[in-house]
Design a protein around this motif. Structure first.
Motif, mmCIF file in Angstrom:
data_model
loop_
_atom_site.group_PDB
_atom_site.id
_atom_site.type_symbol
_atom_site.label_atom_id
_atom_site.label_comp_id
_atom_site.label_asym_id
_atom_site.label_seq_id
_atom_site.Cartn_x
_atom_site.Cartn_y
_atom_site.Cartn_z
ATOM 1 N N VAL A 120 0.854 -1.187 0.000
ATOM 2 C CA VAL A 120 0.000 0.000 0.000
ATOM 3 C C VAL A 120 0.889 1.235 0.000
ATOM 4 C CG1 VAL A 120 -1.897 1.196 1.143
ATOM 5 C CG2 VAL A 120 -1.722 -1.306 1.319
ATOM 6 N N ASP A 121 0.909 1.928 -1.125
ATOM 7 C CA ASP A 121 1.777 3.089 -1.286
ATOM 8 C C ASP A 121 1.289 3.855 -2.519
ATOM 9 O OD1 ASP A 121 3.811 4.889 -1.005
ATOM 10 O OD2 ASP A 121 5.439 3.526 -1.579
ATOM 11 N N PHE A 122 1.593 5.144 -2.580
ATOM 12 C CA PHE A 122 1.205 5.898 -3.771
ATOM 13 C C PHE A 122 2.031 5.410 -4.961
ATOM 14 C CE2 PHE A 122 4.838 8.246 -2.232
ATOM 15 C CZ PHE A 122 5.468 8.712 -3.379
ATOM 16 N N VAL A 123 1.485 5.622 -6.139
ATOM 17 C CA VAL A 123 2.134 5.139 -7.353
ATOM 18 C C VAL A 123 3.464 5.870 -7.543
ATOM 19 C CG1 VAL A 123 1.952 4.882 -9.851
ATOM 20 C CG2 VAL A 123 -0.087 4.631 -8.408
ATOM 21 N N LEU A 179 2.209 -4.364 3.746
ATOM 22 C CA LEU A 179 3.204 -3.310 3.939
ATOM 23 C C LEU A 179 2.513 -1.990 3.652
ATOM 24 C CD1 LEU A 179 6.362 -4.864 2.215
ATOM 25 C CD2 LEU A 179 5.811 -4.779 4.655
ATOM 26 N N LEU A 180 2.316 -1.181 4.691
ATOM 27 C CA LEU A 180 1.504 0.035 4.597
ATOM 28 C C LEU A 180 2.407 1.260 4.778
ATOM 29 C CD1 LEU A 180 -1.106 1.627 4.515
ATOM 30 C CD2 LEU A 180 -1.578 0.913 6.860
ATOM 31 N N TYR A 181 2.662 1.947 3.688
ATOM 32 C CA TYR A 181 3.516 3.134 3.717
ATOM 33 C C TYR A 181 2.704 4.365 4.116
ATOM 34 C CZ TYR A 181 7.487 0.704 1.642
ATOM 35 O OH TYR A 181 8.546 -0.138 1.434
ATOM 36 N N ASP A 182 3.371 5.263 4.828
ATOM 37 C CA ASP A 182 2.715 6.472 5.317
ATOM 38 C C ASP A 182 2.775 7.552 4.240
ATOM 39 O OD1 ASP A 182 1.394 8.046 7.206
ATOM 40 O OD2 ASP A 182 3.282 8.961 7.867
ATOM 41 N N SER A 183 2.079 7.293 3.135
ATOM 42 C CA SER A 183 2.203 8.213 1.994
ATOM 43 C C SER A 183 0.897 8.397 1.239
ATOM 44 C CB SER A 183 3.267 7.673 1.023
ATOM 45 O OG SER A 183 2.911 6.360 0.577
ATOM 46 N N LEU A 184 -0.199 7.856 1.760
ATOM 47 C CA LEU A 184 -1.442 7.889 1.000
ATOM 48 C C LEU A 184 -2.072 9.274 1.058
ATOM 49 C CD1 LEU A 184 -3.061 4.482 1.959
ATOM 50 C CD2 LEU A 184 -1.487 5.011 0.095
ATOM 51 N N PRO A 185 -2.691 9.714 -0.038
ATOM 52 C CA PRO A 185 -3.248 11.071 -0.083
ATOM 53 C C PRO A 185 -4.563 11.226 0.658
ATOM 54 C CG PRO A 185 -3.671 9.932 -2.156
ATOM 55 C CD PRO A 185 -2.796 9.013 -1.343
ATOM 56 N N ASP A 186 -5.299 10.113 0.855
ATOM 57 C CA ASP A 186 -6.666 10.243 1.350
ATOM 58 C C ASP A 186 -6.861 9.794 2.795
ATOM 59 O OD1 ASP A 186 -6.087 7.614 0.599
ATOM 60 O OD2 ASP A 186 -8.194 7.138 0.239
ATOM 61 N N ILE A 187 -5.891 9.120 3.381
ATOM 62 C CA ILE A 187 -6.074 8.589 4.733
ATOM 63 C C ILE A 187 -4.707 8.351 5.365
ATOM 64 C CG2 ILE A 187 -6.158 6.186 3.955
ATOM 65 C CD1 ILE A 187 -8.249 5.654 6.146
ATOM 66 N N GLY A 188 -4.615 8.575 6.657
ATOM 67 C CA GLY A 188 -3.379 8.320 7.373
ATOM 68 C C GLY A 188 -3.142 6.824 7.552
ATOM 69 N N SER A 189 -1.898 6.424 7.670
ATOM 70 C CA SER A 189 -1.569 5.000 7.786
ATOM 71 C C SER A 189 -2.115 4.393 9.071
ATOM 72 C CB SER A 189 -0.051 4.811 7.706
ATOM 73 O OG SER A 189 0.615 5.531 8.740
ATOM 74 N N PHE A 190 -2.128 5.141 10.170
ATOM 75 C CA PHE A 190 -2.631 4.602 11.433
ATOM 76 C C PHE A 190 -4.130 4.332 11.347
ATOM 77 C CE2 PHE A 190 1.086 7.177 12.665
ATOM 78 C CZ PHE A 190 1.865 6.186 13.238
ATOM 79 N N GLU A 191 -4.872 5.268 10.761
ATOM 80 C CA GLU A 191 -6.306 5.087 10.620
ATOM 81 C C GLU A 191 -6.623 3.933 9.678
ATOM 82 O OE1 GLU A 191 -10.381 5.310 10.865
ATOM 83 O OE2 GLU A 191 -8.816 6.121 12.183
ATOM 84 N N LEU A 192 -5.894 3.820 8.575
ATOM 85 C CA LEU A 192 -6.136 2.720 7.641
ATOM 86 C C LEU A 192 -5.802 1.384 8.285
ATOM 87 C CD1 LEU A 192 -6.902 1.597 4.930
ATOM 88 C CD2 LEU A 192 -4.622 2.168 4.068
ATOM 89 N N CYS A 193 -4.720 1.341 9.051
ATOM 90 C CA CYS A 193 -4.390 0.104 9.765
ATOM 91 C C CYS A 193 -5.512 -0.285 10.715
ATOM 92 C CB CYS A 193 -3.075 0.286 10.526
ATOM 93 S SG CYS A 193 -2.564 -1.167 11.484
#
Length: 389
Positions: A68-71, A111-125
């Motif tokens: 999970v990471d931006f393109v 593998l969840l990178y802290d780089s998504l534009p729409d949601i924080g990694s902690f919240e998505l986890c």
């Protein structure tokens, strides 16, 4: 009399010439004076159905990783590197796609990178771990420079670990392999618990000690006669052990009821394939048998449950298991009636073929297997066998 054969939730009729009135339960469910036929599940809520997971030819047994990471070129490079190490890697570039992809593929590691534009990694986890299917799935948060507060927040969100960006792909691979070994160990431990649950269901349901063990033999012999290879036979035998595990969610008052089930009790009983699929779905080693567990009560004419599949849409292993299951139920003693002679049980199977419920070619092959392997006794009745058999 007319015998209402109830195959763990569905009922159908078989006439016994010259028999009197009254009722009889054949497979732990009801037999009453009139037939109850098709579409018993028409009123089931849509929310009861579980997600469609990748199984059989749709999924390999390689470790499955969700990245999970931006393109970016870095993401594509990491995906290619992990694929070169015999991993199946899917990618997601935002929170919505990560949630849906995780639900569909059921990865061994996220593998969840802290780089998504729409949601924080902690919240998505946190949202990922809210789904019971993901409880055994390790989620690793990857940040450029995590601090102690990040570690605490990650643990509260359900993350297995939080990593600083690894200095090299090979360093990341070592960490990934360690977590995949841990996931495999967790799956094996959970699998042993699942089998223990299945044995407990087998021992109490209608006092049928040994039912699943016999089913493994019947289904295995039938699978061999149909040309199954070792892998398919192994999956069929595992499914035979676990097919009724969903009945752990059915009250004993229903499982052990000696008389007819009412409409609500039938509805509850018919949920057991879905419950069983949900119990087994988080375990990678059981994913190939999920369609067998879910569909072993479907019927060739579409009147079965839970999804009303028809004909060849019903997995072959599920058709095999259903036939072996019915046969064992008919030829085993119950507190309320004795075992039917095997020839009579086969006659009932063929009558269900005529009704459009069972696969004709598989029933024919099973009858041949029964005779070749001397499953048919000499015709001597047990002391519990009623006079009308």
């Amino acid at each position: 009399m007319e015998l209402q054969e109830h195959t763990s939730g569905s009922t159908h009729s078989v006439s016994f010439p010259g028999s009197g009135g009254g009722g009889l339960r054949v497979q732990g469910l009801e037999i009453e004076g009139r037939p109850i036929h098709k579409n018993l599940l028409s009123g089931m809520e849509s929310g009861a159905f579980s997600p469609r997971l990748r199984t059989n030819s749709e999924a390999s047994m390689n470790p499955a990783i969700l990245l999970v990471d931006f393109v970016s070129a870095d993401r594509e490079g990491l995906q290619s590197f992990l694929q070169s190490q015999q991993c199946d890697v899917d990618t997601a570039a935002n929170g919505e796609s990560a949630l849906s992809c995780c639900l569909e593929m059921q990865p061994d590691l996220v593998l969840l990178y802290d780089s998504l534009p729409d949601i924080g990694s902690f919240e998505l986890c946190r949202r990922l771990k809210e789904d019971p299917l993901n409880q055994l799935t390790p989620v690793v948060l990857v940040k450029s420079s995590p601090d102690q507060w990040d570690v605490q927040r990650g643990r509260e969100a359900g993350a297995m670990d939080i990593w600083a960006t690894p200095p090299s792909l090979w360093d990341l691979l070592g960490r990934v392999q360690t977590l995949l070994r841990l996931k495999k160990y967790m799956d094996e431990q959970a699998k042993s618990v699942v089998f223990s649950l299945a044995r407990s269901v087998d021992s109490k349901q209608n006092l049928r000690n040994g039912h699943s063990k016999r089913l493994v033999g019947f289904a295995g012999e039938l699978g061999e006669s149909l040309g199954f290879g070792d892998e398919d036979l192994h999956e069929l035998r595992i499914a035979s052990w676990l097919h009724d595990i969903g009945k752990i969610g059915v009250p004993e008052s229903i499982l052990l009821k000696p008389g007819p089930l009412n409409a609500e009790e039938r509805r509850i009983m018919q949920e057991h394939p879905i419950i069983g699929e949900k119990i087994c779905a988080p375990l990678k080693s059981l994913r190939r048998i999920l369609p067998v567990i879910r569909h072993h009560h479907e019927k060739m004419d579409g009147s079965g449950y839970p999804d009303g599949l028809r004909g060849e849409d019903i997995p072959l292993k599920a058709r095999i298991l259903q036939i072996a299951d019915i046969y064992d139920a008919l030829t085993t003693n119950r507190p309320y009636r004795g075992a039917l002679p095997s020839e009579e049980a086969l006659r009932i199977l063929f009558s269900e073929v005529e009704e459009g419920w069972l696969d004709a070619s598989v029933v024919l092959k099973f009858s041949q297997v029964c005779r070749e392997n001397e499953y048919l006794p000499s015709g001597k009745r047990t002391t519990l066998t009623p006079d009308y058999v």
